[in-house]
Motif scaffolding. Sequence first.
Motif, PDB file in Angstrom:
ATOM      1  N   GLY A  47       0.691   6.297  -9.435  1.00  0.00           N
ATOM      2  CA  GLY A  47       0.480   6.618 -10.841  1.00  0.00           C
ATOM      3  C   GLY A  47       1.094   5.567 -11.741  1.00  0.00           C
ATOM      4  O   GLY A  47       1.200   4.390 -11.377  1.00  0.00           O
TER       5      GLY A  47
ATOM      6  N   PHE B 114      -0.506   4.959  -0.995  1.00  0.00           N
ATOM      7  CA  PHE B 114      -1.053   6.280  -0.655  1.00  0.00           C
ATOM      8  C   PHE B 114      -0.955   7.175  -1.884  1.00  0.00           C
ATOM      9  O   PHE B 114       0.057   7.151  -2.594  1.00  0.00           O
ATOM     10  CB  PHE B 114      -0.270   6.914   0.503  1.00  0.00           C
TER      11      PHE B 114
ATOM     12  N   ILE C  30       8.556  14.785   0.998  1.00  0.00           N
ATOM     13  CA  ILE C  30       8.156  13.591   1.763  1.00  0.00           C
ATOM     14  C   ILE C  30       9.379  12.947   2.427  1.00  0.00           C
ATOM     15  O   ILE C  30       9.298  12.471   3.562  1.00  0.00           O
ATOM     16  CB  ILE C  30       7.401  12.591   0.855  1.00  0.00           C
TER      17      ILE C  30
HETATM   18  P1  NAD Z   1       1.811  10.024 -12.415  1.00  0.00           P
HETATM   19  O1  NAD Z   1       1.246  11.392 -12.565  1.00  0.00           O
HETATM   20  O2  NAD Z   1       1.277   8.918 -13.242  1.00  0.00           O
HETATM   21  O3  NAD Z   1       1.729   9.579 -10.886  1.00  0.00           O
HETATM   22  C1  NAD Z   1       2.129  10.378  -9.834  1.00  0.00           C
HETATM   23  C2  NAD Z   1       1.128  10.150  -8.728  1.00  0.00           C
HETATM   24  O4  NAD Z   1       1.623  10.775  -7.547  1.00  0.00           O
HETATM   25  C3  NAD Z   1      -0.254  10.764  -9.014  1.00  0.00           C
HETATM   26  O5  NAD Z   1      -1.245   9.780  -8.872  1.00  0.00           O
HETATM   27  C4  NAD Z   1      -0.385  11.874  -7.963  1.00  0.00           C
HETATM   28  O6  NAD Z   1      -1.713  12.043  -7.513  1.00  0.00           O
HETATM   29  C5  NAD Z   1       0.518  11.353  -6.866  1.00  0.00           C
HETATM   30  N1  NAD Z   1       1.044  12.368  -5.975  1.00  0.00           N
HETATM   31  C6  NAD Z   1       1.559  13.561  -6.287  1.00  0.00           C
HETATM   32  N2  NAD Z   1       1.977  14.196  -5.173  1.00  0.00           N
HETATM   33  C7  NAD Z   1       1.708  13.372  -4.145  1.00  0.00           C
HETATM   34  C8  NAD Z   1       1.903  13.447  -2.756  1.00  0.00           C
HETATM   35  N3  NAD Z   1       2.456  14.511  -2.178  1.00  0.00           N
HETATM   36  N4  NAD Z   1       1.519  12.397  -1.994  1.00  0.00           N
HETATM   37  C9  NAD Z   1       0.943  11.307  -2.557  1.00  0.00           C
HETATM   38  N5  NAD Z   1       0.724  11.183  -3.876  1.00  0.00           N
HETATM   39  C10 NAD Z   1       1.112  12.200  -4.651  1.00  0.00           C
HETATM   40  O7  NAD Z   1       3.399  10.200 -12.621  1.00  0.00           O
HETATM   41  P2  NAD Z   1       4.486   9.077 -12.907  1.00  0.00           P
HETATM   42  O8  NAD Z   1       4.759   9.042 -14.359  1.00  0.00           O
HETATM   43  O9  NAD Z   1       4.107   7.824 -12.204  1.00  0.00           O
HETATM   44  O10 NAD Z   1       5.780   9.739 -12.219  1.00  0.00           O
HETATM   45  C11 NAD Z   1       6.136   9.500 -10.881  1.00  0.00           C
HETATM   46  C12 NAD Z   1       7.634   9.711 -10.708  1.00  0.00           C
HETATM   47  O11 NAD Z   1       8.313   8.815 -11.586  1.00  0.00           O
HETATM   48  C13 NAD Z   1       8.120  11.108 -11.054  1.00  0.00           C
HETATM   49  O12 NAD Z   1       9.077  11.508 -10.112  1.00  0.00           O
HETATM   50  C14 NAD Z   1       8.771  10.946 -12.404  1.00  0.00           C
HETATM   51  O13 NAD Z   1       9.864  11.841 -12.527  1.00  0.00           O
HETATM   52  C15 NAD Z   1       9.257   9.521 -12.349  1.00  0.00           C
HETATM   53  N6  NAD Z   1       9.377   8.845 -13.641  1.00  0.00           N
HETATM   54  C16 NAD Z   1       8.439   9.017 -14.614  1.00  0.00           C
HETATM   55  C17 NAD Z   1       8.576   8.363 -15.828  1.00  0.00           C
HETATM   56  C18 NAD Z   1       7.558   8.526 -16.936  1.00  0.00           C
HETATM   57  O14 NAD Z   1       7.853   8.277 -18.096  1.00  0.00           O
HETATM   58  N7  NAD Z   1       6.339   8.914 -16.625  1.00  0.00           N
HETATM   59  C19 NAD Z   1       9.659   7.495 -16.044  1.00  0.00           C
HETATM   60  C20 NAD Z   1      10.571   7.297 -15.005  1.00  0.00           C
HETATM   61  C21 NAD Z   1      10.423   7.985 -13.811  1.00  0.00           C
END
Ligand code: NAD
Length: 285
Positions: A11, A33, A78
């Motif tokens: 993501g 993945f 995971i």
């Molecule tokens: P996102 O929704 O853009 O991406 C997450 C991705 O993970 C999605 O594509 C989803 O399909 C995939 N996913 C979910 N469960 C899965 C699994 N079991 N196996 C494989 N893929 C799986 O979210 P993001 O913003 O990239 O957030 C990801 C992590 O980063 C989170 O833990 C979040 O707390 C952290 N984070 C987010 C931000 C923000 O501002 N968005 C900032 C820092 C950290």
Amino acid sequence: MNGNVCVIGLGLIGGSLAMAIKHEHPDVNIVGFDRDDNNAHLAKILGIIDEITPSIEWGVQEADLIILAVPVNETERIIAELANMNLKKDCIVTDAGSTKGSVARAAAGLLDKGITFIGGHPMAGSHKSGAGAAKRQLFENAFYLLTPAEGILDSDINRLKEWLKGTNANFLLVTPDNHDLLTGVISHFPHIIASGLVKQAEHYSTRNPLVSRLAAGGFRDITRIASSSPEMWRDILIHNKSVLVELMDNWIDEMLQVKDLITSEDRVGIYRFFQEAKEFRDDLP
Ligand code: NAD
């Protein structure tokens, strides 16, 4: 650096990390993945990853670096699975989750097996999600908190920083619990307030349609983060429960004091409330 990287969760964050790594280390092979096939294919088409791995187990076996960039619940699940997979002995596992205490506890199983886990939290992002929102420069000049458990070697921490060098982020080492307190105060709790403000406006908008029309400018600015992923924020609140409950109690006390100041028309007290907030705000770096 040379070698294989496996990014799980392609993501905003996973995609952006993959792009930053590839830019700094062009010879590296990045496999990815995602549970959402469409998103994994988008990441491949956009050149964020070199290959899609058909399963986590397949993708991690040759990896020198494994990055978990999935919601925190999934991260914990995971990590438990990784402890039973064949990983390279000197592989580093890291995550990008916004909470660290429960992830650190989940990672104890990996550490017991001699696998190096170093929690990470790149402190930049946006309310957008998915591979299409990923940007190589997302973390430029942002803080990147690393939360190694006691006993993790400096050489491994430096190896992880080298992998992540292309983020151009400022790395800081903190304990997982301190991380959760810090981010609770400056990120997680403000998020609750932003969403609360939006819900208050929604409530009043049913009676007065002008509320929505006038909710521009400042209101939009301070509530921008309320448009973030509900799934991600649900997990964050649950995983940082004890810190957030304490902050909520303090907040309620503070708001009751402000309520008293308003009720009693305490001009001095109200001035002091805003003045103290302004002074601290103006002194922020
Ligand atoms: P996102 O929704 O853009 O991406 C997450 C991705 O993970 C999605 O594509 C989803 O399909 C995939 N996913 C979910 N469960 C899965 C699994 N079991 N196996 C494989 N893929 C799986 O979210 P993001 O913003 O990239 O957030 C990801 C992590 O980063 C989170 O833990 C979040 O707390 C952290 N984070 C987010 C931000 C923000 O501002 N968005 C900032 C820092 C950290």
